[in-house]
Design a protein around this motif. Structure first.
Motif, PDB file in Angstrom:
ATOM      1  N   GLY A  32      13.555  16.140 -13.937  1.00 55.00           N
ATOM      2  CA  GLY A  32      14.241  17.352 -13.513  1.00 55.00           C
ATOM      3  C   GLY A  32      13.267  18.493 -13.342  1.00 55.00           C
ATOM      4  N   GLN A  33      13.580  19.399 -12.444  1.00 56.26           N
ATOM      5  CA  GLN A  33      12.663  20.493 -12.132  1.00 56.26           C
ATOM      6  C   GLN A  33      13.438  21.774 -11.888  1.00 56.26           C
ATOM      7  OE1 GLN A  33       9.503  19.607  -9.322  1.00 56.26           O
ATOM      8  NE2 GLN A  33       9.629  21.649  -8.457  1.00 56.26           N
ATOM      9  N   LEU A  34      12.954  22.866 -12.464  1.00 50.69           N
ATOM     10  CA  LEU A  34      13.477  24.206 -12.221  1.00 50.69           C
ATOM     11  C   LEU A  34      12.357  25.056 -11.650  1.00 50.69           C
ATOM     12  CD1 LEU A  34      15.420  24.840 -15.566  1.00 50.69           C
ATOM     13  CD2 LEU A  34      16.431  24.335 -13.344  1.00 50.69           C
ATOM     14  N   SER A  35      12.616  25.738 -10.551  1.00 49.80           N
ATOM     15  CA  SER A  35      11.578  26.567  -9.948  1.00 49.80           C
ATOM     16  C   SER A  35      12.214  27.782  -9.297  1.00 49.80           C
ATOM     17  CB  SER A  35      10.775  25.768  -8.905  1.00 49.80           C
ATOM     18  OG  SER A  35      11.629  25.266  -7.893  1.00 49.80           O
ATOM     19  N   GLY A  36      11.386  28.786  -9.039  1.00 47.84           N
ATOM     20  CA  GLY A  36      11.915  30.000  -8.447  1.00 47.84           C
ATOM     21  C   GLY A  36      10.832  30.847  -7.812  1.00 47.84           C
ATOM     22  N   ARG A 220      18.874  21.404  16.554  1.00 51.17           N
ATOM     23  CA  ARG A 220      20.218  21.601  17.088  1.00 51.17           C
ATOM     24  C   ARG A 220      21.152  22.018  15.956  1.00 51.17           C
ATOM     25  NH1 ARG A 220      21.390  17.372  22.059  1.00 51.17           N
ATOM     26  NH2 ARG A 220      19.446  17.828  23.158  1.00 51.17           N
ATOM     27  N   ILE A 221      21.338  23.328  15.855  1.00 41.56           N
ATOM     28  CA  ILE A 221      22.192  23.921  14.846  1.00 41.56           C
ATOM     29  C   ILE A 221      22.987  25.045  15.511  1.00 41.56           C
ATOM     30  CG2 ILE A 221      20.691  23.364  12.888  1.00 41.56           C
ATOM     31  CD1 ILE A 221      19.554  26.147  13.066  1.00 41.56           C
ATOM     32  N   PRO A 222      24.007  25.619  14.836  1.00 46.28           N
ATOM     33  CA  PRO A 222      24.790  26.691  15.459  1.00 46.28           C
ATOM     34  C   PRO A 222      23.928  27.872  15.887  1.00 46.28           C
ATOM     35  CG  PRO A 222      25.928  25.860  13.521  1.00 46.28           C
ATOM     36  CD  PRO A 222      24.575  25.208  13.543  1.00 46.28           C
ATOM     37  N   GLU A 223      24.344  28.527  16.961  1.00 46.81           N
ATOM     38  CA  GLU A 223      23.609  29.668  17.493  1.00 46.81           C
ATOM     39  C   GLU A 223      23.522  30.782  16.455  1.00 46.81           C
ATOM     40  OE1 GLU A 223      23.801  32.697  21.368  1.00 46.81           O
ATOM     41  OE2 GLU A 223      25.244  31.051  21.138  1.00 46.81           O
ATOM     42  N   GLY A 224      22.346  31.390  16.368  1.00 44.65           N
ATOM     43  CA  GLY A 224      22.143  32.468  15.413  1.00 44.65           C
ATOM     44  C   GLY A 224      21.574  32.033  14.087  1.00 44.65           C
ATOM     45  N   LYS A 225      21.498  30.725  13.839  1.00 45.82           N
ATOM     46  CA  LYS A 225      20.934  30.201  12.606  1.00 45.82           C
ATOM     47  C   LYS A 225      19.471  29.822  12.835  1.00 45.82           C
ATOM     48  CE  LYS A 225      24.666  30.282  10.020  1.00 45.82           C
ATOM     49  NZ  LYS A 225      24.766  31.035   8.748  1.00 45.82           N
ATOM     50  N   PRO A 226      18.599  30.035  11.842  1.00 45.44           N
ATOM     51  CA  PRO A 226      17.177  29.681  12.023  1.00 45.44           C
ATOM     52  C   PRO A 226      16.987  28.168  12.064  1.00 45.44           C
ATOM     53  CG  PRO A 226      17.585  30.381   9.772  1.00 45.44           C
ATOM     54  CD  PRO A 226      18.845  30.656  10.537  1.00 45.44           C
ATOM     55  N   ARG A 227      16.092  27.727  12.946  1.00 47.33           N
ATOM     56  CA  ARG A 227      15.839  26.291  13.065  1.00 47.33           C
ATOM     57  C   ARG A 227      14.975  25.753  11.936  1.00 47.33           C
ATOM     58  NH1 ARG A 227      14.547  24.976  19.426  1.00 47.33           N
ATOM     59  NH2 ARG A 227      16.580  25.598  20.285  1.00 47.33           N
ATOM     60  N   ASP A 228      14.100  26.583  11.392  1.00 46.13           N
ATOM     61  CA  ASP A 228      13.199  26.085  10.354  1.00 46.13           C
ATOM     62  C   ASP A 228      13.243  26.990   9.125  1.00 46.13           C
ATOM     63  OD1 ASP A 228      11.954  28.263  11.461  1.00 46.13           O
ATOM     64  OD2 ASP A 228       9.967  27.352  11.495  1.00 46.13           O
ATOM     65  N   ASN A 229      12.769  26.456   8.013  1.00 46.00           N
ATOM     66  CA  ASN A 229      12.748  27.200   6.763  1.00 46.00           C
ATOM     67  C   ASN A 229      11.611  26.664   5.894  1.00 46.00           C
ATOM     68  OD1 ASN A 229      13.758  29.050   4.772  1.00 46.00           O
ATOM     69  ND2 ASN A 229      14.629  27.305   3.689  1.00 46.00           N
ATOM     70  N   THR A 230      10.866  27.578   5.274  1.00 46.59           N
ATOM     71  CA  THR A 230       9.754  27.212   4.406  1.00 46.59           C
ATOM     72  C   THR A 230       9.921  27.896   3.059  1.00 46.59           C
ATOM     73  OG1 THR A 230       8.244  26.987   6.290  1.00 46.59           O
ATOM     74  CG2 THR A 230       7.253  27.246   4.120  1.00 46.59           C
ATOM     75  N   ASN A 231       9.725  27.142   1.981  1.00 47.70           N
ATOM     76  CA  ASN A 231       9.798  27.703   0.641  1.00 47.70           C
ATOM     77  C   ASN A 231       8.602  27.243  -0.182  1.00 47.70           C
ATOM     78  OD1 ASN A 231      12.289  29.130   0.820  1.00 47.70           O
ATOM     79  ND2 ASN A 231      13.409  27.206   0.577  1.00 47.70           N
ATOM     80  N   VAL A 232       8.023  28.154  -0.952  1.00 49.69           N
ATOM     81  CA  VAL A 232       6.987  27.819  -1.935  1.00 49.69           C
ATOM     82  C   VAL A 232       7.462  28.366  -3.279  1.00 49.69           C
ATOM     83  CG1 VAL A 232       4.592  28.097  -2.642  1.00 49.69           C
ATOM     84  CG2 VAL A 232       5.150  27.893  -0.209  1.00 49.69           C
ATOM     85  N   THR A 233       7.608  27.505  -4.271  1.00 50.46           N
ATOM     86  CA  THR A 233       8.139  27.921  -5.559  1.00 50.46           C
ATOM     87  C   THR A 233       7.253  27.417  -6.689  1.00 50.46           C
ATOM     88  OG1 THR A 233       9.557  25.955  -5.661  1.00 50.46           O
ATOM     89  CG2 THR A 233      10.526  27.960  -4.763  1.00 50.46           C
ATOM     90  N   ILE A 234       7.347  28.069  -7.838  1.00 57.20           N
ATOM     91  CA  ILE A 234       6.636  27.675  -9.055  1.00 57.20           C
ATOM     92  C   ILE A 234       7.661  27.502 -10.161  1.00 57.20           C
ATOM     93  CG2 ILE A 234       4.928  28.379 -10.770  1.00 57.20           C
ATOM     94  CD1 ILE A 234       3.517  29.960  -8.629  1.00 57.20           C
ATOM     95  N   GLY A 235       7.504  26.429 -10.950  1.00 60.98           N
ATOM     96  CA  GLY A 235       8.473  26.182 -12.000  1.00 60.98           C
ATOM     97  C   GLY A 235       7.982  25.207 -13.029  1.00 60.98           C
ATOM     98  N   VAL A 236       8.923  24.627 -13.764  1.00 62.30           N
ATOM     99  CA  VAL A 236       8.615  23.654 -14.808  1.00 62.30           C
ATOM    100  C   VAL A 236       9.378  22.366 -14.525  1.00 62.30           C
ATOM    101  CG1 VAL A 236       8.096  25.366 -16.571  1.00 62.30           C
ATOM    102  CG2 VAL A 236      10.451  24.556 -16.295  1.00 62.30           C
ATOM    103  N   ALA A 237       8.848  21.252 -15.018  1.00 63.67           N
ATOM    104  CA  ALA A 237       9.461  19.952 -14.797  1.00 63.67           C
ATOM    105  C   ALA A 237       9.471  19.150 -16.094  1.00 63.67           C
ATOM    106  CB  ALA A 237       8.718  19.175 -13.704  1.00 63.67           C
ATOM    107  N   TYR A 238      10.493  18.317 -16.238  1.00 59.88           N
ATOM    108  CA  TYR A 238      10.630  17.419 -17.380  1.00 59.88           C
ATOM    109  C   TYR A 238      10.891  16.026 -16.847  1.00 59.88           C
ATOM    110  CZ  TYR A 238      12.756  14.994 -21.341  1.00 59.88           C
ATOM    111  OH  TYR A 238      13.038  14.075 -22.326  1.00 59.88           O
ATOM    112  N   SER A 239      10.264  15.014 -17.462  1.00 55.89           N
ATOM    113  CA  SER A 239      10.474  13.645 -17.020  1.00 55.89           C
ATOM    114  C   SER A 239      10.368  12.692 -18.203  1.00 55.89           C
ATOM    115  CB  SER A 239       9.464  13.249 -15.936  1.00 55.89           C
ATOM    116  OG  SER A 239       8.149  13.311 -16.453  1.00 55.89           O
ATOM    117  N   THR A 240      11.031  11.549 -18.074  1.00 59.81           N
ATOM    118  CA  THR A 240      10.922  10.490 -19.081  1.00 59.81           C
ATOM    119  C   THR A 240      10.059   9.371 -18.519  1.00 59.81           C
ATOM    120  OG1 THR A 240      12.887   9.335 -18.254  1.00 59.81           O
ATOM    121  CG2 THR A 240      13.213  11.019 -19.963  1.00 59.81           C
ATOM    122  N   LYS A 241       9.532   8.557 -19.387  1.00 58.32           N
ATOM    123  CA  LYS A 241       8.700   7.419 -18.961  1.00 58.32           C
ATOM    124  C   LYS A 241       9.579   6.200 -18.730  1.00 58.32           C
ATOM    125  CE  LYS A 241       4.739   9.474 -19.173  1.00 58.32           C
ATOM    126  NZ  LYS A 241       3.886   9.650 -17.991  1.00 58.32           N
TER     127      LYS A 241
END
Length: 241
Positions: A32-36, A220-241
């Motif tokens: 699991g990962q939480l970032s913002g 191909r999306i509704p008119e007025g909506k952006p075609r692309d989106n970019t996000n860069v986030t920093i957070g913490v992650a937890y994992s099991t083996k």
């Protein structure tokens, strides 16, 4: 409704007992990962993202990952991004060969998607893999996709879904990257590209600090909506083996 019913049947079938060469060998892995992100100045922006993955490994040849993510973002105190994504990709493997099934569901306020359903199947191949989890693999699935947009329109298409997956680790660093290219089989000028990569610095066997980069393009999306989106986030992650 037909697509949502098939999706529920696929996800429900994953909970049934699965025959394998060793029925007593079952491994469950979770991550699991939480970032913002927060920025102010020219543009005031807040972004919260969380993703979770549960993988069931049964016997010698069966795996069933279920992944989900949620993204929430505002710009100038106005809601811009609210996205849900759920994917189930049960697969059979033998050596380097894979055969995948997929059931997917998506909502995206940014791209004007009320509901999107996906069903499909196809082969894959691992060019490299080792006991440390490092991997380079490619798959190509044929999927049937139904999308219902916020403007009341809808479309149903068949797509080819090509995925490149790369996972690498060295000491306390782990890099994972997944890229999808999904053209419409009837019109290759209609396509979607998504990419997600994450670099994790592990400071305990289960906890890590992560930097995540995501990119989505859909032409191909509704008119007025952006075609692309970019996000860069920093957070913490937890994992099991």
């Amino acid at each position: 409704m037909r697509f949502s019913l098939l999706l529920l049947l696929l996800l429900g079938g994953m909970a049934l007992p699965v025959l394998a060469q060793k029925a007593d060998t079952t491994i469950i892995r979770y991550s699991g990962q939480l970032s913002g992100q927060y920025t102010s100045g020219g543009v005031n922006r807040t972004l919260f993202a969380t993703s979770h993955s549960v993988t069931l490994l049964r016997g010698l040849h069966f795996g069933a990952p279920v992944t989900g993510s949620f993204t929430f973002g505002k710009q100038e105190r106005r809601l811009r991004e609210r996205e849900w994504l759920l994917n189930a990709t049960p697969y059979y493997w033998k050596g380097r060969f894979r055969f995948y099934g997929i059931g997917g569901y998506e909502q995206s306020n940014l791209r004007g998607i009320d509901n999107r359903y996906q069903l499909g199947a196809g082969p894959g191949w691992a060019f490299y893999q080792d006991s440390l989890g490092r991997e380079v693999a490619v798959s190509n699935l044929l999927i049937r996709e139904a999308t219902y947009f916020q403007d009341g329109s809808s479309r149903t298409v068949s797509r080819s879904s090509t995925r490149l997956k790369v996972a690498y680790s060295y000491r306390v660093l782990t890099l994972s990257s997944t890229t999808f290219y999904q053209p419409n089989l009837q019109d290759f000028s209609d396509y979607r590209v998504t990419h997600a990569s994450s670099l994790a610095l592990r400071f305990t066997p289960r906890f890590a600090i992560t930097t995540t980069y995501t990119y989505t393009f859909e032409n191909r999306i509704p008119e007025g909506k952006p075609r692309d989106n970019t996000n860069v986030t920093i957070g913490v992650a937890y994992s099991t083996k």
